[in-house]
Scaffold this active site. Structure first.
Site, PDB file in Angstrom:
ATOM      1  N   ASN A 261       0.814  -1.208   0.000  1.00  0.00           N
ATOM      2  CA  ASN A 261       0.000   0.000   0.000  1.00  0.00           C
ATOM      3  C   ASN A 261       0.855   1.268   0.000  1.00  0.00           C
ATOM      4  O   ASN A 261       1.846   1.368   0.732  1.00  0.00           O
ATOM      5  CB  ASN A 261      -0.911  -0.022   1.224  1.00  0.00           C
ATOM      6  CG  ASN A 261      -1.628  -1.354   1.349  1.00  0.00           C
ATOM      7  OD1 ASN A 261      -2.422  -1.735   0.509  1.00  0.00           O
ATOM      8  ND2 ASN A 261      -1.307  -2.102   2.399  1.00  0.00           N
ATOM      9  N   ARG A 289      -0.404  -5.394   9.165  1.00  0.00           N
ATOM     10  CA  ARG A 289      -1.751  -5.230   8.644  1.00  0.00           C
ATOM     11  C   ARG A 289      -1.681  -5.354   7.131  1.00  0.00           C
ATOM     12  O   ARG A 289      -0.748  -4.856   6.503  1.00  0.00           O
ATOM     13  CB  ARG A 289      -2.320  -3.861   8.994  1.00  0.00           C
ATOM     14  CG  ARG A 289      -2.588  -3.601  10.460  1.00  0.00           C
ATOM     15  CD  ARG A 289      -3.212  -2.219  10.591  1.00  0.00           C
ATOM     16  NE  ARG A 289      -3.605  -1.897  11.948  1.00  0.00           N
ATOM     17  CZ  ARG A 289      -3.160  -0.843  12.621  1.00  0.00           C
ATOM     18  NH1 ARG A 289      -2.277  -0.025  12.065  1.00  0.00           N
ATOM     19  NH2 ARG A 289      -3.578  -0.602  13.842  1.00  0.00           N
ATOM     20  N   CYS A 290      -2.694  -5.954   6.532  1.00  0.00           N
ATOM     21  CA  CYS A 290      -2.706  -6.027   5.075  1.00  0.00           C
ATOM     22  C   CYS A 290      -2.823  -4.638   4.461  1.00  0.00           C
ATOM     23  O   CYS A 290      -2.408  -4.420   3.326  1.00  0.00           O
ATOM     24  CB  CYS A 290      -3.825  -6.934   4.591  1.00  0.00           C
ATOM     25  SG  CYS A 290      -5.461  -6.460   5.185  1.00  0.00           S
ATOM     26  N   THR A 291      -3.367  -3.682   5.216  1.00  0.00           N
ATOM     27  CA  THR A 291      -3.528  -2.314   4.716  1.00  0.00           C
ATOM     28  C   THR A 291      -2.421  -1.373   5.180  1.00  0.00           C
ATOM     29  O   THR A 291      -2.499  -0.163   4.941  1.00  0.00           O
ATOM     30  CB  THR A 291      -4.878  -1.735   5.171  1.00  0.00           C
ATOM     31  OG1 THR A 291      -4.974  -1.856   6.596  1.00  0.00           O
ATOM     32  CG2 THR A 291      -6.040  -2.454   4.509  1.00  0.00           C
TER      33      THR A 291
END
Length: 488
Positions: A261, A289-291
């Protein structure tokens, strides 16, 4: 003074309304990543031979739960939410013990989990279908939303309570029975959630938990003929492999996978807002976190100032066990992740990247445990770390000249989960929202932090199309039936 880690003890799987151990009595040890391998709990180590019984229980649960009306289903979810709030401290301490999150992060995860079940529990009073006009005489038609039946949920270690809630909420309110497998690194909190749902009155077989090592379970978790949908959150490699495995079987597949990201800082950005916001998105939850923000794209006019301010922030992060009252960032999940993250940084430097700033590991973080220093790098788009997901507290910064160059850099990725821009120019903000190739786009906000009613999911190699969260999440867990009724 640092508080001590809580010992959780042994927890059992919930299968068919009963709490059970593995047939062979074997267990998986769960350790505290802030220590040198201190065991905080154990869970059953199920094998593939036990899965047919799990799915038989789920089939029975699905037959009963689909007959329950929305009010009944919603009442169970709302009762579970109330119990989560009553046991918030216990659940928080469990997350800290097995994952190493800070007390603040774990507290937030517990609160959001309760909100998920309150949100979906309230949907028990909503419409699940509608009345349709029909051109034939004395006839009306209806659209009916039905549960799919048995669904399999596979959840990751980084949000071990929140991600199950994100999936369980829409799955259960829709009337499905669930077989859920948590990550072996953090299974304790899910088994506590299963205890809560059992106490809340969920019928036997509607929720079934499976703890076991991948080598013991193999692909058997996805082989049963009763499976109607699989929702997976985890790595892109495993998610894409799961899509291929299930292709052609009529099984719905939802995959929430990796991300790389990017946050853009334009020359007109409010840096007093941007710097702490970016830092929170990059280093909160140890970057797991994936984000999480892992790429920072900065317009050249303000690059030196952004670099200086963010470097100062990085050096000031206090890395410590999650129970430390002054902790700014806790450990990563385990020593394997620690080695991987450090390896990414080392290879980037060998390839020509520059370490701008790192936090110093001191005290217990320097002595033992899976701790990693938050790191800010100067990188180029030729470096592997520009494209490879690190899943840790590492940010690579890239300088650009124009807005168009920044946007092109953001989209230069096989991933498309989350992106952000910091600017006071409304035209550039709206252009970024329109053209950023990501499922989640923020303006003057971090790449992280999406609320329970916001549709969530990425594009490209970050997701499979079906969104999670919000009302739209029900689409994955239901099927539509049309019925026409002639009255006379």
């Amino acid at each position: 003074m640092t508080a001590t880690t809580k010992t959780i003890g042994h927890l059992q799987n919930l299968i068919g309304g009963e709490f059970v151990d593995a047939a062979n009595g074997k267990v998986i040890e769960v350790t505290d990543p802030a220590t040198a391998g201190e065991v905080v709990g154990t869970v059953p180590a199920l094998t593939a031979a036990e899965l047919p019984g799990v799915f038989e229980a789920a089939r029975k649960g699905a037959a009963e739960w689909r007959r329950a009306n929305g009010l009944t289903r919603g009442a169970v979810l709302l009762r579970a939410a109330a119990l989560i709030r009553e046991r918030a401290d216990e659940l928080r301490d469990t997350i800290v013990a097995e994952l190493g999150k800070t007390l603040a992060d774990a507290t937030g995860e517990v609160g959001k989990t309760a909100e998920f079940f309150e949100y979906y529990g309230g949907m028990g009073r909503d419409e699940f279908g509608g009345l349709l006009a029909d051109g034939r005489p004395n006839t009306f038609a209806v659209r009916v939303q039905e549960p799919l039946g048995v669904v399999v949920l596979v959840t990751p270690w980084n949000d071990p309570l929140l991600t199950p809630a994100r999936k369980l909420g829409p799955a259960l309110i829709s009337g499905n029975a669930v077989v859920i497998k948590p990550a072996s690194a953090t299974p304790l909190i899910l088994l506590k959630l299963a205890e809560i749902f059992h106490e809340a009155g969920l019928p036997a077989g509607v929720l079934n938990t499976v703890t076991g090592r991948g080598r013991d379970l193999g692909d058997t978790l996805f082989d049963d003929d009763s499976i109607r949908a699989v929702s997976f959150t985890g790595s892109t490699e495993v998610g894409l492999g799961l899509q291929r495995k299930l292709a052609g079987r009529g099984i719905r597949v939802q995959t929430e996978m990796g991300g790389k990201n990017a946050a853009v800082v334009l020359a007109d950005a409010d840096l007093d807002l941007a710097i702490p916001t970016i830092a929170a998105g990059a280093f909160g939850q140890a970057g797991q976190r994936c984000t999480a923000t892992s790429r920072l794209v900065v317009q050249r006019e303000v690059a030196d100032e952004v670099r200086r301010r963010l470097a100062e922030h990085v050096r000031g992060i206090h890395v410590a066990p999650g129970t430390d009252p002054e902790v700014g960032m806790g450990p990563v999940v385990d020593e394997g992740a620690q080695r991987d993250i450090r390896g990414h940084v080392e290879r980037a430097v060998e390839a020509g990247a520059t370490v701008v700033a790192q936090a110093e590991l001191t005290g217990r973080a320097a002595e033992a445990g899976a701790f990693v220093a938050p790191t800010l790098l100067d990188i180029s788009r030729d470096h592997d770390i520009w494209r490879t997901e690190v899943f840790g507290p590492v940010v690579g910064m890239l300088e650009v000249d124009t807005f168009d160059e920044a946007l092109e850099a953001v989209n230069d990725s096989s991933y498309g989960l989350s992106a952000a821009i910091f600017t006071q120019n409304l035209a550039n903000a709206m252009e970024f929202v329109a053209r950023a190739d990501a499922g989640q786009v923020s303006v003057n906000q971090p790449t992280t932090g999406w609320d329970i009613h916001h549709p969530f999911g990425g594009f490209k190699d970050s997701g499979s199309g079906y969104k999670e969260q919000g009302e739209v999440a029900l689409e994955f867990y239901t099927r539509t039936k049309a019925a026409a009724i002639r009255t006379h």
